[in-house]
Design a protein around this motif. Structure first.
Motif: not given
Ligand SMILES: *Cc1c(COP(=O)(O)O)cnc(C)c1O
Length: 396
Positions: A98-99, A102, A126, A167, A169, A201-203, A231-232, A248
Protein backbone atom coordinates in the motif's frame (compact mmCIF):
# COMPACT_ATOMS: atom_id res chain seq x y z
CA UNK A 1 25.83 15.85 -6.00
CA UNK A 2 22.72 14.26 -4.59
CA UNK A 3 19.48 15.76 -5.96
CA UNK A 4 18.15 18.78 -4.03
CA UNK A 5 14.66 17.23 -3.88
CA UNK A 6 15.84 14.39 -1.65
CA UNK A 7 17.09 16.70 1.12
CA UNK A 8 13.57 17.42 2.33
CA UNK A 9 12.91 13.73 2.96
CA UNK A 10 13.81 11.89 6.16
CA UNK A 11 14.03 8.15 6.68
CA UNK A 12 10.97 6.52 8.25
CA UNK A 13 11.25 7.13 12.05
CA UNK A 14 9.22 4.04 12.89
CA UNK A 15 11.66 1.84 11.02
CA UNK A 16 14.50 3.65 12.82
CA UNK A 17 13.11 2.76 16.28
CA UNK A 18 12.62 -0.80 15.13
CA UNK A 19 16.23 -1.11 14.01
CA UNK A 20 17.54 0.45 17.26
CA UNK A 21 15.50 -2.08 19.23
CA UNK A 22 16.79 -4.93 17.09
CA UNK A 23 20.35 -3.66 17.59
CA UNK A 24 19.97 -3.80 21.40
CA UNK A 25 18.42 -7.25 21.08
CA UNK A 26 21.36 -8.44 19.01
CA UNK A 27 23.68 -7.24 21.79
CA UNK A 28 21.88 -9.60 24.13
CA UNK A 29 19.43 -7.20 25.82
CA UNK A 30 15.91 -8.41 26.51
CA UNK A 31 13.99 -5.68 24.67
CA UNK A 32 10.20 -5.41 24.67
CA UNK A 33 9.40 -4.07 21.23
CA UNK A 34 6.29 -1.87 21.18
CA UNK A 35 7.61 -0.08 18.10
CA UNK A 36 6.52 -2.58 15.47
CA UNK A 37 4.05 -1.70 12.76
CA UNK A 38 3.21 -5.21 11.64
CA UNK A 39 1.08 -8.11 12.91
CA UNK A 40 3.06 -10.68 14.88
CA UNK A 41 0.90 -13.51 13.51
CA UNK A 42 2.07 -15.86 10.79
CA UNK A 43 0.60 -15.55 7.29
CA UNK A 44 -2.39 -17.96 7.04
CA UNK A 45 -1.49 -21.44 5.84
CA UNK A 46 -3.77 -21.50 2.76
CA UNK A 47 -2.15 -18.28 1.56
CA UNK A 48 1.33 -19.77 1.87
CA UNK A 49 0.16 -22.89 0.05
CA UNK A 50 -1.08 -20.80 -2.88
CA UNK A 51 2.36 -19.21 -3.19
CA UNK A 52 4.13 -22.56 -3.01
CA UNK A 53 1.81 -23.88 -5.71
CA UNK A 54 2.59 -20.82 -7.85
CA UNK A 55 6.30 -21.59 -7.62
CA UNK A 56 5.76 -25.29 -8.43
CA UNK A 57 3.57 -24.35 -11.40
CA UNK A 58 6.30 -22.11 -12.74
CA UNK A 59 4.28 -18.94 -12.22
CA UNK A 60 7.54 -17.08 -11.75
CA UNK A 61 7.76 -14.65 -14.65
CA UNK A 62 6.75 -11.07 -15.39
CA UNK A 63 3.04 -10.39 -15.15
CA UNK A 64 1.11 -7.41 -16.51
CA UNK A 65 2.45 -4.25 -14.78
CA UNK A 66 -0.75 -3.48 -12.87
CA UNK A 67 -1.38 -7.04 -11.64
CA UNK A 68 -2.92 -10.24 -13.03
CA UNK A 69 -6.61 -10.21 -13.99
CA UNK A 70 -7.38 -12.89 -11.43
CA UNK A 71 -6.13 -10.65 -8.61
CA UNK A 72 -7.83 -7.55 -9.97
CA UNK A 73 -11.09 -9.51 -10.04
CA UNK A 74 -10.57 -10.65 -6.44
CA UNK A 75 -9.98 -7.02 -5.44
CA UNK A 76 -13.08 -5.86 -7.34
CA UNK A 77 -15.15 -8.52 -5.53
CA UNK A 78 -13.72 -7.49 -2.17
CA UNK A 79 -14.45 -3.79 -2.72
CA UNK A 80 -18.03 -4.57 -3.66
CA UNK A 81 -18.57 -7.12 -0.86
CA UNK A 82 -16.96 -5.14 1.98
CA UNK A 83 -17.31 -1.53 0.91
CA UNK A 84 -20.23 -1.40 -1.50
CA UNK A 85 -17.93 -0.01 -4.21
CA UNK A 86 -18.28 -0.99 -7.86
CA UNK A 87 -15.16 -0.83 -10.02
CA UNK A 88 -13.91 -2.32 -13.25
CA UNK A 89 -10.42 -3.67 -13.94
CA UNK A 90 -9.47 -0.30 -15.46
CA UNK A 91 -9.98 1.26 -12.02
CA UNK A 92 -7.50 -1.04 -10.20
CA UNK A 93 -3.73 -1.01 -9.84
CA UNK A 94 -1.85 -3.61 -7.80
CA UNK A 95 1.46 -2.38 -6.38
CA UNK A 96 4.30 -3.57 -4.15
CA UNK A 97 2.46 -2.73 -0.91
CA UNK A 98 0.00 0.00 0.00
CA UNK A 99 2.93 2.33 0.63
CA UNK A 100 3.90 1.88 -3.01
CA UNK A 101 0.30 2.58 -4.07
CA UNK A 102 0.44 5.83 -2.07
CA UNK A 103 3.78 6.70 -3.63
CA UNK A 104 2.39 6.15 -7.13
CA UNK A 105 -0.54 8.42 -6.29
CA UNK A 106 1.80 11.14 -5.01
CA UNK A 107 3.83 10.94 -8.23
CA UNK A 108 0.75 11.00 -10.41
CA UNK A 109 -1.01 13.90 -8.67
CA UNK A 110 1.44 16.16 -6.81
CA UNK A 111 3.91 18.71 -8.13
CA UNK A 112 5.42 22.13 -7.44
CA UNK A 113 2.81 24.60 -6.17
CA UNK A 114 0.42 21.92 -4.90
CA UNK A 115 -0.70 21.76 -1.29
CA UNK A 116 -1.78 18.45 0.25
CA UNK A 117 -3.75 18.40 3.48
CA UNK A 118 -2.73 15.80 6.05
CA UNK A 119 -4.58 15.46 9.37
CA UNK A 120 -2.22 15.05 12.34
CA UNK A 121 -1.34 12.80 14.12
CA UNK A 122 -0.41 11.33 10.73
CA UNK A 123 1.27 8.22 9.40
CA UNK A 124 4.94 9.07 8.99
CA UNK A 125 5.22 8.56 5.23
CA UNK A 126 2.49 10.98 4.07
CA UNK A 127 4.39 14.29 4.48
CA UNK A 128 7.58 12.88 3.01
CA UNK A 129 5.85 11.41 -0.04
CA UNK A 130 4.38 14.87 -0.67
CA UNK A 131 7.75 16.60 -0.16
CA UNK A 132 9.69 14.30 -2.49
CA UNK A 133 7.33 15.37 -5.26
CA UNK A 134 8.05 19.07 -4.57
CA UNK A 135 4.56 19.70 -3.19
CA UNK A 136 3.75 21.18 0.21
CA UNK A 137 2.17 19.21 3.07
CA UNK A 138 -0.39 21.25 5.03
CA UNK A 139 -0.99 19.75 8.45
CA UNK A 140 -4.56 19.85 9.79
CA UNK A 141 -4.49 19.29 13.56
CA UNK A 142 -6.95 17.00 15.31
CA UNK A 143 -7.34 16.75 19.07
CA UNK A 144 -7.57 14.06 21.69
CA UNK A 145 -10.74 15.62 23.16
CA UNK A 146 -12.44 15.04 19.78
CA UNK A 147 -11.11 11.44 19.68
CA UNK A 148 -8.67 12.73 17.04
CA UNK A 149 -11.59 13.22 14.66
CA UNK A 150 -11.00 15.68 11.85
CA UNK A 151 -13.01 18.85 12.48
CA UNK A 152 -14.59 19.91 9.17
CA UNK A 153 -14.37 23.66 9.98
CA UNK A 154 -10.64 23.36 10.76
CA UNK A 155 -10.21 21.49 7.48
CA UNK A 156 -12.06 24.06 5.41
CA UNK A 157 -10.01 26.89 6.94
CA UNK A 158 -6.82 25.31 5.60
CA UNK A 159 -8.02 25.20 2.00
CA UNK A 160 -6.36 27.57 -0.47
CA UNK A 161 -6.52 27.77 -4.29
CA UNK A 162 -3.42 25.53 -4.28
CA UNK A 163 -5.04 22.69 -2.33
CA UNK A 164 -4.89 19.54 -4.41
CA UNK A 165 -5.78 16.70 -2.10
CA UNK A 166 -6.54 15.42 1.39
CA UNK A 167 -5.05 12.22 2.77
CA UNK A 168 -7.42 10.32 5.07
CA UNK A 169 -6.48 7.31 7.19
CA UNK A 170 -9.25 5.52 9.04
CA UNK A 171 -8.77 3.49 11.20
CA UNK A 172 -5.78 5.66 11.97
CA UNK A 173 -2.16 4.82 12.50
CA UNK A 174 -1.10 6.11 15.09
CA UNK A 175 -4.26 7.02 17.05
CA UNK A 176 -6.42 3.95 16.40
CA UNK A 177 -9.51 6.12 15.95
CA UNK A 178 -12.12 5.80 13.22
CA UNK A 179 -13.94 8.46 11.22
CA UNK A 180 -17.69 8.56 11.72
CA UNK A 181 -20.09 8.59 8.79
CA UNK A 182 -21.21 12.08 9.76
CA UNK A 183 -17.70 13.51 9.56
CA UNK A 184 -16.96 11.65 6.33
CA UNK A 185 -20.12 13.11 4.76
CA UNK A 186 -19.06 16.61 5.77
CA UNK A 187 -15.51 16.04 4.49
CA UNK A 188 -16.90 14.73 1.18
CA UNK A 189 -19.07 17.82 0.85
CA UNK A 190 -16.08 20.11 1.44
CA UNK A 191 -13.90 18.15 -1.01
CA UNK A 192 -16.53 18.41 -3.75
CA UNK A 193 -17.15 22.11 -3.09
CA UNK A 194 -13.43 22.93 -3.42
CA UNK A 195 -12.61 20.30 -6.06
CA UNK A 196 -10.10 18.40 -3.94
CA UNK A 197 -9.00 14.78 -4.37
CA UNK A 198 -9.28 12.40 -1.47
CA UNK A 199 -6.74 9.69 -0.89
CA UNK A 200 -8.30 7.19 1.49
CA UNK A 201 -5.83 4.83 3.16
CA UNK A 202 -7.99 1.99 4.49
CA UNK A 203 -5.25 -0.50 5.31
CA UNK A 204 -6.59 -1.14 8.87
CA UNK A 205 -10.18 -1.67 7.72
CA UNK A 206 -10.32 -5.23 9.08
CA UNK A 207 -9.05 -4.34 12.54
CA UNK A 208 -12.01 -2.65 14.20
CA UNK A 209 -13.41 -3.23 17.71
CA UNK A 210 -16.51 -2.66 19.82
CA UNK A 211 -18.97 -3.17 16.95
CA UNK A 212 -17.71 -0.03 15.19
CA UNK A 213 -18.01 -0.03 11.42
CA UNK A 214 -15.61 0.94 8.67
CA UNK A 215 -16.98 3.26 6.00
CA UNK A 216 -15.10 4.10 2.84
CA UNK A 217 -15.64 7.77 1.94
CA UNK A 218 -15.84 6.67 -1.71
CA UNK A 219 -19.05 4.78 -0.91
CA UNK A 220 -20.93 7.96 0.05
CA UNK A 221 -21.92 8.81 -3.51
CA UNK A 222 -20.97 8.64 -7.19
CA UNK A 223 -19.56 12.19 -7.18
CA UNK A 224 -17.16 11.71 -4.27
CA UNK A 225 -16.16 8.29 -5.63
CA UNK A 226 -14.95 10.10 -8.77
CA UNK A 227 -12.64 12.25 -6.62
CA UNK A 228 -11.35 9.47 -4.36
CA UNK A 229 -8.52 7.00 -4.67
CA UNK A 230 -9.00 4.13 -2.21
CA UNK A 231 -5.82 2.45 -0.97
CA UNK A 232 -5.76 -0.91 0.74
CA UNK A 233 -3.64 -4.05 0.97
CA UNK A 234 -3.00 -7.40 2.62
CA UNK A 235 -0.21 -6.45 5.03
CA UNK A 236 -2.34 -5.72 8.07
CA UNK A 237 -5.50 -7.77 7.41
CA UNK A 238 -3.76 -11.03 6.50
CA UNK A 239 -0.39 -10.62 8.26
CA UNK A 240 1.37 -10.32 4.90
CA UNK A 241 3.77 -7.39 5.35
CA UNK A 242 6.68 -9.16 3.69
CA UNK A 243 4.74 -10.21 0.60
CA UNK A 244 4.42 -6.60 -0.59
CA UNK A 245 0.96 -6.49 -2.11
CA UNK A 246 -1.18 -3.36 -1.95
CA UNK A 247 -3.64 -1.79 -4.33
CA UNK A 248 -5.39 1.38 -5.36
CA UNK A 249 -8.89 1.84 -6.79
CA UNK A 250 -9.92 5.08 -8.42
CA UNK A 251 -10.78 7.10 -11.51
CA UNK A 252 -9.46 5.62 -14.79
CA UNK A 253 -7.21 8.57 -15.73
CA UNK A 254 -5.39 8.53 -12.40
CA UNK A 255 -5.01 4.74 -12.31
CA UNK A 256 -3.69 4.79 -15.88
CA UNK A 257 -1.08 7.41 -14.96
CA UNK A 258 -0.06 5.50 -11.83
CA UNK A 259 0.30 2.32 -13.91
CA UNK A 260 2.53 4.17 -16.38
CA UNK A 261 4.74 5.36 -13.50
CA UNK A 262 4.88 1.86 -12.04
CA UNK A 263 5.84 0.48 -15.48
CA UNK A 264 8.96 2.66 -15.32
CA UNK A 265 9.95 1.73 -11.80
CA UNK A 266 9.10 -1.64 -10.22
CA UNK A 267 7.02 -3.15 -13.05
CA UNK A 268 4.66 -5.81 -11.69
CA UNK A 269 4.46 -6.85 -8.02
CA UNK A 270 5.97 -10.30 -7.43
CA UNK A 271 4.08 -12.96 -9.40
CA UNK A 272 4.09 -15.44 -6.50
CA UNK A 273 2.82 -12.86 -4.01
CA UNK A 274 -0.02 -12.00 -6.40
CA UNK A 275 -1.19 -15.63 -6.34
CA UNK A 276 -0.99 -15.58 -2.55
CA UNK A 277 -3.06 -12.38 -2.51
CA UNK A 278 -5.78 -14.03 -4.63
CA UNK A 279 -5.98 -16.82 -2.03
CA UNK A 280 -6.06 -14.27 0.81
CA UNK A 281 -8.90 -12.23 -0.73
CA UNK A 282 -10.98 -15.10 -2.15
CA UNK A 283 -10.36 -17.79 0.46
CA UNK A 284 -11.87 -18.23 3.94
CA UNK A 285 -11.80 -15.07 6.07
CA UNK A 286 -12.06 -16.67 9.52
CA UNK A 287 -8.29 -16.24 9.97
CA UNK A 288 -8.78 -12.47 9.71
CA UNK A 289 -11.50 -12.53 12.36
CA UNK A 290 -9.38 -14.69 14.67
CA UNK A 291 -6.52 -12.21 14.54
CA UNK A 292 -8.93 -9.32 15.09
CA UNK A 293 -10.32 -10.93 18.23
CA UNK A 294 -6.84 -11.48 19.62
CA UNK A 295 -5.93 -7.84 18.92
CA UNK A 296 -9.08 -6.72 20.72
CA UNK A 297 -8.18 -8.77 23.79
CA UNK A 298 -4.69 -7.25 23.83
CA UNK A 299 -6.02 -3.74 23.31
CA UNK A 300 -8.26 -4.06 26.36
CA UNK A 301 -5.43 -5.37 28.48
CA UNK A 302 -2.89 -2.77 27.31
CA UNK A 303 -5.13 0.27 27.70
CA UNK A 304 -6.20 -0.77 31.20
CA UNK A 305 -2.55 -1.32 32.12
CA UNK A 306 -1.45 2.06 30.74
CA UNK A 307 -4.21 3.90 32.57
CA UNK A 308 -3.04 2.32 35.84
CA UNK A 309 0.36 4.05 35.47
CA UNK A 310 0.71 7.49 37.06
CA UNK A 311 1.32 10.25 34.47
CA UNK A 312 -0.22 8.33 31.57
CA UNK A 313 -3.74 8.60 30.25
CA UNK A 314 -4.94 6.58 27.31
CA UNK A 315 -8.23 6.73 25.44
CA UNK A 316 -9.62 3.46 24.15
CA UNK A 317 -8.70 3.19 20.46
CA UNK A 318 -11.34 1.72 18.11
CA UNK A 319 -9.17 0.16 15.45
CA UNK A 320 -5.69 -0.76 14.11
CA UNK A 321 -3.20 -2.15 16.69
CA UNK A 322 -1.86 0.95 18.39
CA UNK A 323 -2.54 2.79 21.62
CA UNK A 324 -1.65 6.48 21.60
CA UNK A 325 -1.42 7.54 25.26
CA UNK A 326 -1.03 11.11 26.46
CA UNK A 327 2.27 11.50 28.34
CA UNK A 328 2.27 15.30 28.76
CA UNK A 329 2.18 14.98 32.56
CA UNK A 330 5.55 13.24 32.47
CA UNK A 331 7.25 16.04 30.52
CA UNK A 332 9.52 18.29 32.58
CA UNK A 333 10.32 15.52 35.08
CA UNK A 334 13.84 14.43 35.88
CA UNK A 335 15.87 11.40 36.81
CA UNK A 336 19.32 12.39 38.16
CA UNK A 337 20.53 14.92 35.57
CA UNK A 338 18.31 13.79 32.76
CA UNK A 339 15.24 15.96 32.16
CA UNK A 340 12.48 14.50 29.98
CA UNK A 341 11.30 17.38 27.81
CA UNK A 342 9.74 15.66 24.83
CA UNK A 343 8.19 12.41 23.66
CA UNK A 344 11.53 11.71 21.98
CA UNK A 345 13.38 12.14 25.31
CA UNK A 346 10.90 9.78 26.93
CA UNK A 347 11.26 7.18 24.16
CA UNK A 348 15.05 7.24 24.46
CA UNK A 349 14.80 7.00 28.26
CA UNK A 350 12.42 4.04 28.08
CA UNK A 351 14.54 2.25 25.51
CA UNK A 352 17.82 2.75 27.36
CA UNK A 353 16.60 2.34 30.95
CA UNK A 354 13.62 0.01 30.66
CA UNK A 355 14.49 -1.70 27.37
CA UNK A 356 11.06 -0.89 25.98
CA UNK A 357 10.99 0.32 22.37
CA UNK A 358 8.17 2.62 21.26
CA UNK A 359 7.72 5.57 18.91
CA UNK A 360 7.53 9.21 20.10
CA UNK A 361 4.39 11.12 19.15
CA UNK A 362 6.54 13.80 17.54
CA UNK A 363 7.26 11.34 14.69
CA UNK A 364 3.53 11.58 13.87
CA UNK A 365 3.35 15.34 14.35
CA UNK A 366 1.88 15.05 17.87
CA UNK A 367 4.12 16.07 20.80
CA UNK A 368 2.98 14.88 24.22
CA UNK A 369 2.07 11.35 23.08
CA UNK A 370 3.75 8.01 22.45
CA UNK A 371 2.66 5.20 20.16
CA UNK A 372 2.55 1.69 21.54
CA UNK A 373 1.96 -1.18 19.16
CA UNK A 374 0.11 -4.16 20.61
CA UNK A 375 1.09 -6.43 17.76
CA UNK A 376 2.95 -8.48 20.33
CA UNK A 377 2.17 -11.25 22.83
CA UNK A 378 0.17 -10.76 26.07
CA UNK A 379 3.32 -11.77 27.91
CA UNK A 380 5.28 -8.94 26.28
CA UNK A 381 2.47 -6.50 26.94
CA UNK A 382 2.48 -7.40 30.63
CA UNK A 383 6.27 -7.17 30.85
CA UNK A 384 6.39 -3.88 28.95
CA UNK A 385 3.67 -2.23 31.05
CA UNK A 386 5.48 -3.13 34.29
CA UNK A 387 8.78 -1.84 32.92
CA UNK A 388 7.21 1.47 31.88
CA UNK A 389 5.56 1.76 35.31
CA UNK A 390 8.87 1.26 37.08
CA UNK A 391 10.77 3.63 34.81
CA UNK A 392 8.19 6.39 35.25
CA UNK A 393 8.25 5.97 39.04
CA UNK A 394 11.94 6.94 38.89
CA UNK A 395 11.03 10.31 37.37
CA UNK A 396 10.59 13.16 39.84
C1 LIG B 1 1.36 -0.35 7.29
C2 LIG B 1 0.75 0.86 6.67
C3 LIG B 1 0.76 1.06 5.27
C4 LIG B 1 1.61 0.26 4.32
O1 LIG B 1 1.36 -1.02 4.19
P1 LIG B 1 2.09 -1.91 3.08
O2 LIG B 1 0.99 -2.50 2.29
O3 LIG B 1 2.86 -2.92 3.85
O4 LIG B 1 2.97 -1.04 2.25
C5 LIG B 1 0.05 2.11 4.74
N1 LIG B 1 -0.59 2.98 5.53
C6 LIG B 1 -0.59 2.86 6.87
C7 LIG B 1 -1.30 3.85 7.67
C8 LIG B 1 0.11 1.81 7.48
O5 LIG B 1 0.15 1.72 8.82
Amino acid sequence: MIAERTKKVKPSPTLAVDSKAKELKAKGFDVVNFGVGEPDFDTPEHVKEAAIKAIRDGFTKYTPVGGIDELKEAIIDKLERDNGLKYGKENILVSCGAKHSLYNIAQALFGPGDEVMIPSPYWVSYPDQVLINDAQPVIVETYEEDNFMLQPEVLENKITPKTKALILNSPSNPTGFIYSKKVLEKVAEIALKHNIYIISDEIYEKLIYDDEKHISIASLGEEIKEKTIVVNGLSKSHAMTGWRIGYAAGPVEIIKTMTKIQSQSTSNPTSIAQKAAVAALSGPQDCVEKMRQEFERRRNYLVAGLNSIGGISCKMPKGAFYAFPNISKVLGKKVSNNQINSSMDLSIYLLEQAKVALVPGSAFGAEGYIRISYATSMENLSKGIERIRKALEELK
